[in-house]
Design a protein around this motif. Structure first.
Motif, PDB file in Angstrom:
ATOM      1  N   VAL A  63      12.339  22.627  -9.384  1.00 31.72           N
ATOM      2  CA  VAL A  63      13.180  21.410  -9.172  1.00 31.72           C
ATOM      3  C   VAL A  63      14.517  21.890  -8.627  1.00 31.72           C
ATOM      4  O   VAL A  63      14.995  20.977  -7.881  1.00 31.72           O
ATOM      5  N   PHE A  64      15.202  22.790  -9.296  1.00 30.24           N
ATOM      6  CA  PHE A  64      16.371  23.331  -8.516  1.00 30.24           C
ATOM      7  C   PHE A  64      16.157  23.545  -7.091  1.00 30.24           C
ATOM      8  O   PHE A  64      16.576  23.367  -6.018  1.00 30.24           O
ATOM      9  N   ASP A  65      14.992  24.237  -6.869  1.00 27.40           N
ATOM     10  CA  ASP A  65      14.499  24.521  -5.232  1.00 27.40           C
ATOM     11  C   ASP A  65      14.508  23.293  -4.473  1.00 27.40           C
ATOM     12  O   ASP A  65      14.975  23.591  -3.303  1.00 27.40           O
ATOM     13  N   LYS A  66      13.647  22.544  -4.984  1.00 29.37           N
ATOM     14  CA  LYS A  66      13.431  21.152  -4.084  1.00 29.37           C
ATOM     15  C   LYS A  66      14.856  20.392  -3.783  1.00 29.37           C
ATOM     16  O   LYS A  66      14.914  20.189  -2.726  1.00 29.37           O
ATOM     17  N   HIS A  67      15.573  20.259  -4.951  1.00 32.47           N
ATOM     18  CA  HIS A  67      16.925  19.588  -4.568  1.00 32.47           C
ATOM     19  C   HIS A  67      17.875  20.276  -3.814  1.00 32.47           C
ATOM     20  O   HIS A  67      18.709  19.774  -3.127  1.00 32.47           O
ATOM     21  N   MET A  68      17.808  21.748  -4.026  1.00 35.39           N
ATOM     22  CA  MET A  68      18.963  22.360  -3.171  1.00 35.39           C
ATOM     23  C   MET A  68      18.414  22.448  -1.522  1.00 35.39           C
ATOM     24  O   MET A  68      19.042  22.411  -0.811  1.00 35.39           O
ATOM     25  N   PHE A 116      23.403  22.526   2.917  1.00 36.00           N
ATOM     26  CA  PHE A 116      23.694  23.020   4.189  1.00 36.00           C
ATOM     27  C   PHE A 116      23.284  21.886   5.204  1.00 36.00           C
ATOM     28  O   PHE A 116      22.951  21.910   6.265  1.00 36.00           O
ATOM     29  N   THR A 117      23.623  20.656   4.378  1.00 39.05           N
ATOM     30  CA  THR A 117      23.372  19.325   5.224  1.00 39.05           C
ATOM     31  C   THR A 117      24.782  18.644   5.737  1.00 39.05           C
ATOM     32  O   THR A 117      25.727  19.349   5.531  1.00 39.05           O
ATOM     33  N   GLN A 118      24.600  17.758   6.855  1.00 39.10           N
ATOM     34  CA  GLN A 118      25.700  17.227   7.268  1.00 39.10           C
ATOM     35  C   GLN A 118      25.377  15.590   6.977  1.00 39.10           C
ATOM     36  O   GLN A 118      24.473  14.970   6.777  1.00 39.10           O
ATOM     37  N   GLU A 174      22.766   9.085   1.639  1.00 37.80           N
ATOM     38  CA  GLU A 174      21.817   8.605   2.530  1.00 37.80           C
ATOM     39  C   GLU A 174      20.793   9.622   2.568  1.00 37.80           C
ATOM     40  O   GLU A 174      19.602   9.289   2.827  1.00 37.80           O
ATOM     41  N   ILE A 175      21.128  11.031   2.588  1.00 39.04           N
ATOM     42  CA  ILE A 175      19.962  11.789   2.342  1.00 39.04           C
ATOM     43  C   ILE A 175      19.211  11.749   1.271  1.00 39.04           C
ATOM     44  O   ILE A 175      17.928  11.939   1.313  1.00 39.04           O
ATOM     45  N   ALA A 220      15.335  11.245   1.321  1.00 36.71           N
ATOM     46  CA  ALA A 220      14.374  12.136   0.618  1.00 36.71           C
ATOM     47  C   ALA A 220      13.349  11.322  -0.347  1.00 36.71           C
ATOM     48  O   ALA A 220      12.345  11.966  -0.664  1.00 36.71           O
ATOM     49  N   GLU A 221      14.059  10.177  -0.826  1.00 35.04           N
ATOM     50  CA  GLU A 221      13.045   9.542  -1.874  1.00 35.04           C
ATOM     51  C   GLU A 221      12.086   8.546  -0.999  1.00 35.04           C
ATOM     52  O   GLU A 221      11.206   7.655  -1.648  1.00 35.04           O
ATOM     53  N   ASP A 222      12.219   8.429   0.321  1.00 35.19           N
ATOM     54  CA  ASP A 222      11.255   7.737   1.007  1.00 35.19           C
ATOM     55  C   ASP A 222       9.659   8.052   0.882  1.00 35.19           C
ATOM     56  O   ASP A 222       9.473   9.482   0.936  1.00 35.19           O
TER      57      ASP A 222
END
Ligand SMILES: [Fe+2]
Length: 102
Positions: A78-83, A88-90, A95-96, A100-102
Protein backbone atom coordinates in the motif's frame (compact mmCIF):
# COMPACT_ATOMS: atom_id res chain seq x y z
CA UNK A 1 12.43 -10.14 23.73
CA UNK A 2 10.51 -6.88 23.80
CA UNK A 3 12.29 -4.15 25.67
CA UNK A 4 10.20 -1.19 24.60
CA UNK A 5 7.05 0.10 26.23
CA UNK A 6 6.07 1.51 22.86
CA UNK A 7 4.43 -1.64 21.54
CA UNK A 8 0.66 -1.32 21.50
CA UNK A 9 0.05 -5.01 21.05
CA UNK A 10 1.61 -8.11 22.51
CA UNK A 11 5.07 -8.49 21.06
CA UNK A 12 4.61 -12.26 20.91
CA UNK A 13 1.44 -11.94 18.85
CA UNK A 14 3.04 -9.88 16.09
CA UNK A 15 4.83 -11.31 13.09
CA UNK A 16 8.40 -10.30 12.45
CA UNK A 17 7.09 -8.33 9.47
CA UNK A 18 4.68 -6.42 11.71
CA UNK A 19 7.44 -5.73 14.21
CA UNK A 20 9.73 -4.40 11.50
CA UNK A 21 6.89 -2.38 10.00
CA UNK A 22 6.34 -0.77 13.41
CA UNK A 23 10.05 -0.14 13.90
CA UNK A 24 10.29 1.58 10.53
CA UNK A 25 7.15 3.69 11.06
CA UNK A 26 8.48 4.83 14.44
CA UNK A 27 11.84 5.62 12.87
CA UNK A 28 10.19 7.77 10.20
CA UNK A 29 8.25 9.60 12.91
CA UNK A 30 11.40 10.23 14.93
CA UNK A 31 13.45 11.34 11.95
CA UNK A 32 10.77 13.77 10.76
CA UNK A 33 10.35 15.13 14.26
CA UNK A 34 14.12 15.72 14.38
CA UNK A 35 13.94 17.44 10.97
CA UNK A 36 11.35 19.85 12.34
CA UNK A 37 13.27 20.52 15.55
CA UNK A 38 16.57 21.13 13.76
CA UNK A 39 14.81 23.38 11.26
CA UNK A 40 13.20 25.45 14.00
CA UNK A 41 16.51 25.80 15.84
CA UNK A 42 18.35 26.75 12.65
CA UNK A 43 15.74 29.40 11.91
CA UNK A 44 15.87 30.82 15.43
CA UNK A 45 19.58 30.98 16.18
CA UNK A 46 21.55 34.15 15.58
CA UNK A 47 24.86 32.25 15.52
CA UNK A 48 25.89 31.58 11.93
CA UNK A 49 28.16 28.61 12.75
CA UNK A 50 25.44 26.94 14.82
CA UNK A 51 22.87 27.61 12.09
CA UNK A 52 25.01 25.83 9.52
CA UNK A 53 25.51 22.83 11.83
CA UNK A 54 21.79 22.59 12.57
CA UNK A 55 20.92 22.80 8.87
CA UNK A 56 23.46 20.08 8.15
CA UNK A 57 21.96 17.89 10.86
CA UNK A 58 18.42 18.61 9.61
CA UNK A 59 19.37 17.51 6.12
CA UNK A 60 21.00 14.32 7.44
CA UNK A 61 17.75 13.51 9.22
CA UNK A 62 15.81 14.02 5.99
CA UNK A 63 18.07 11.42 4.39
CA UNK A 64 17.44 9.02 7.29
CA UNK A 65 13.68 9.54 7.03
CA UNK A 66 13.73 8.76 3.31
CA UNK A 67 15.74 5.59 3.87
CA UNK A 68 13.17 4.34 6.37
CA UNK A 69 10.33 5.37 4.07
CA UNK A 70 11.87 3.43 1.22
CA UNK A 71 12.12 0.41 3.53
CA UNK A 72 8.38 0.73 4.23
CA UNK A 73 7.66 0.96 0.51
CA UNK A 74 9.55 -2.25 -0.11
CA UNK A 75 7.77 -4.26 2.58
CA UNK A 76 4.27 -2.82 2.23
CA UNK A 77 2.34 -2.82 -1.06
CA UNK A 78 0.00 0.00 0.00
CA UNK A 79 2.91 2.32 0.69
CA UNK A 80 4.31 1.28 -2.67
CA UNK A 81 1.03 1.96 -4.47
CA UNK A 82 0.48 5.42 -3.01
CA UNK A 83 4.08 6.49 -3.35
CA UNK A 84 3.93 5.52 -7.02
CA UNK A 85 0.76 7.59 -7.39
CA UNK A 86 1.83 10.78 -5.64
CA UNK A 87 5.61 11.07 -5.47
CA UNK A 88 7.56 12.95 -8.13
CA UNK A 89 4.37 14.25 -9.75
CA UNK A 90 3.42 17.75 -10.82
CA UNK A 91 0.18 19.69 -10.54
CA UNK A 92 -2.72 19.56 -8.14
CA UNK A 93 -2.34 16.67 -5.72
CA UNK A 94 -6.08 16.27 -5.15
CA UNK A 95 -6.61 15.99 -8.90
CA UNK A 96 -4.04 13.20 -8.93
CA UNK A 97 -6.14 11.43 -6.30
CA UNK A 98 -9.29 11.86 -8.37
CA UNK A 99 -7.59 10.43 -11.45
CA UNK A 100 -6.09 7.56 -9.46
CA UNK A 101 -9.53 6.60 -8.14
CA UNK A 102 -11.15 6.58 -11.60
FE1 LIG B 1 18.54 10.35 11.94
Amino acid sequence: MATSAEWHESYADMSELARNFSRAVKSVQEELEAVDWYNQRAQATTDEQLRRILEHNRDEEIEHAMMALEYLRRINPVFDKHMRTYLFTQGDILEIEEKAED
